[in-house]
Design a protein around this motif. Structure first.
Motif, PDB file in Angstrom:
ATOM      1  N   HIS A  26       0.820  -1.202   0.000  1.00  0.00           N
ATOM      2  CA  HIS A  26       0.000   0.000   0.000  1.00  0.00           C
ATOM      3  C   HIS A  26       0.865   1.267   0.000  1.00  0.00           C
ATOM      4  CE1 HIS A  26      -4.014   1.708   1.843  1.00  0.00           C
ATOM      5  NE2 HIS A  26      -3.722   2.254   0.686  1.00  0.00           N
ATOM      6  N   TYR A  27       1.836   1.302   0.896  1.00  0.00           N
ATOM      7  CA  TYR A  27       2.637   2.518   1.082  1.00  0.00           C
ATOM      8  C   TYR A  27       3.761   2.645   0.052  1.00  0.00           C
ATOM      9  CZ  TYR A  27       5.676   5.986   3.289  1.00  0.00           C
ATOM     10  OH  TYR A  27       6.459   7.087   3.550  1.00  0.00           O
ATOM     11  N   THR A  28       4.529   1.578  -0.144  1.00  0.00           N
ATOM     12  CA  THR A  28       5.720   1.698  -0.994  1.00  0.00           C
ATOM     13  C   THR A  28       5.417   1.540  -2.478  1.00  0.00           C
ATOM     14  OG1 THR A  28       6.347  -0.654  -0.937  1.00  0.00           O
ATOM     15  CG2 THR A  28       7.107   0.729   0.880  1.00  0.00           C
ATOM     16  N   LYS A  29       4.237   1.014  -2.811  1.00  0.00           N
ATOM     17  CA  LYS A  29       3.895   0.840  -4.221  1.00  0.00           C
ATOM     18  C   LYS A  29       2.737   1.754  -4.634  1.00  0.00           C
ATOM     19  CE  LYS A  29       5.793  -3.813  -4.731  1.00  0.00           C
ATOM     20  NZ  LYS A  29       6.652  -3.735  -3.552  1.00  0.00           N
ATOM     21  N   HIS A  30       1.554   1.542  -4.072  1.00  0.00           N
ATOM     22  CA  HIS A  30       0.406   2.354  -4.485  1.00  0.00           C
ATOM     23  C   HIS A  30       0.604   3.836  -4.172  1.00  0.00           C
ATOM     24  CE1 HIS A  30      -2.278  -0.923  -5.700  1.00  0.00           C
ATOM     25  NE2 HIS A  30      -1.770  -1.619  -4.706  1.00  0.00           N
ATOM     26  N   HIS A  31       0.901   4.137  -2.911  1.00  0.00           N
ATOM     27  CA  HIS A  31       1.054   5.543  -2.519  1.00  0.00           C
ATOM     28  C   HIS A  31       2.243   6.183  -3.229  1.00  0.00           C
ATOM     29  CE1 HIS A  31       0.858   9.206  -0.402  1.00  0.00           C
ATOM     30  NE2 HIS A  31       1.373   8.861   0.758  1.00  0.00           N
ATOM     31  N   PHE A  85      -2.268   7.254   6.198  1.00  0.00           N
ATOM     32  CA  PHE A  85      -1.095   6.728   6.896  1.00  0.00           C
ATOM     33  C   PHE A  85      -0.676   7.625   8.055  1.00  0.00           C
ATOM     34  CE2 PHE A  85      -0.369   4.666   2.672  1.00  0.00           C
ATOM     35  CZ  PHE A  85      -0.502   3.355   3.108  1.00  0.00           C
ATOM     36  N   GLY A  86      -0.992   8.906   7.953  1.00  0.00           N
ATOM     37  CA  GLY A  86      -0.615   9.843   9.001  1.00  0.00           C
ATOM     38  C   GLY A  86      -1.415   9.714  10.270  1.00  0.00           C
ATOM     39  N   HIS A  87      -2.616   9.120  10.204  1.00  0.00           N
ATOM     40  CA  HIS A  87      -3.395   8.980  11.441  1.00  0.00           C
ATOM     41  C   HIS A  87      -3.520   7.526  11.888  1.00  0.00           C
ATOM     42  CE1 HIS A  87      -6.885   7.767   9.112  1.00  0.00           C
ATOM     43  NE2 HIS A  87      -7.276   8.984   8.770  1.00  0.00           N
ATOM     44  N   ALA A 172      -6.167  -1.938   0.195  1.00  0.00           N
ATOM     45  CA  ALA A 172      -5.995  -1.571   1.605  1.00  0.00           C
ATOM     46  C   ALA A 172      -6.252  -2.735   2.547  1.00  0.00           C
ATOM     47  CB  ALA A 172      -6.919  -0.409   1.962  1.00  0.00           C
ATOM     48  N   TYR A 173      -6.921  -3.790   2.060  1.00  0.00           N
ATOM     49  CA  TYR A 173      -7.318  -4.842   3.004  1.00  0.00           C
ATOM     50  C   TYR A 173      -7.384  -6.247   2.427  1.00  0.00           C
ATOM     51  CZ  TYR A 173     -12.016  -4.364   0.876  1.00  0.00           C
ATOM     52  OH  TYR A 173     -13.071  -4.319   0.007  1.00  0.00           O
TER      53      TYR A 173
END
Length: 206
Positions: A26-31, A85-87, A172-173
């Motif tokens: 999620h973070y390193t690819k999609h975002h 991701f920040g919260h 996300a899931y």
């Protein structure tokens, strides 16, 4: 240049609620892809020095027609995921206190009712999208839902700003929860950092 939010926790820190493989994907690819594509489009549009909130609030009138879709989709993806991701936090859970907690209770007749309503919005979002808690300048709160990578900023031209979001795109899931979106949403609340959401509320655009 627009930059991904820096995580304050490791990719496996949200286990067992959100698994490490999902976080990595999620973070390193999609975002990361949304961020790169936004920066490419922003350079072409000449908006690299603007705040993303201003870009999304004014995308209909400020962005050249041939770049509108790229800014809408990738700018939304970038902003939405920075918020998401920040919260999150391994020390999350519980419920908000202070000004935000009081406003949620006033608006939704209590935190439990709020949680039920926004969970219903997230579960009921057809296909990919988001459920939001959004605030306006006077502090009013509203639950909203958006398809794809849209959000209240670009849908209301900045009148409503998301302060809390639940990502219900399958990326996300699905690796952990498969088609059980409701189970993911229930687990998601265990890693929400309500102090950060309260900061988002306090620092909203006015």
């Amino acid at each position: 240049m627009f930059e991904q939010v820096k995580l304050s926790y490791k990719l496996d820190a949200l286990e067992p609620h959100i698994d490490a493989l999902t976080m990595e994907t999620h973070y390193t690819k999609h975002h990361a892809t949304y961020t790169k594509n936004l920066n490419d489009a922003a350079e072409k549009a000449g908006i690299t020095g603007k705040a993303i909130e201003d870009v999304l609030s004014n995308w209909k009138k400020d962005i050249p027609e041939e770049l509108k879709a790229a800014i809408r989709n990738n700018g939304g993806g970038f902003y939405n995921h920075n918020l998401y991701f920040g919260h999150l936090s391994p020390e999350g859970g519980g419920e908000p206190a202070g000004e935000l907690g009081d406003k949620i209770k006033e608006t939704f007749s209590g935190f439990s009712d709020f949680k039920e309503q926004i969970s219903k919005a997230a579960i009921g979002q057809f296909g990919s999208g988001w459920a939001w808690l959004a605030a306006n300048g006077d502090g009013s709160l509203q639950i909203m839902a958006s398809p794809n990578q849209d959000n209240p900023l670009l849908e209301t031209e900045g009148i409503w700003q998301p302060i809390f979001g639940i990502d219900v795109w399958e990326h996300a899931y699905y690796l952990k929860y498969k088609n059980l979106r409701a189970d993911y949403i229930k687990a998601f609340f265990e890693v929400v950092d309500w102090n950060k959401v309260a900061d988002n509320y306090a620092n909203r655009r006015r």
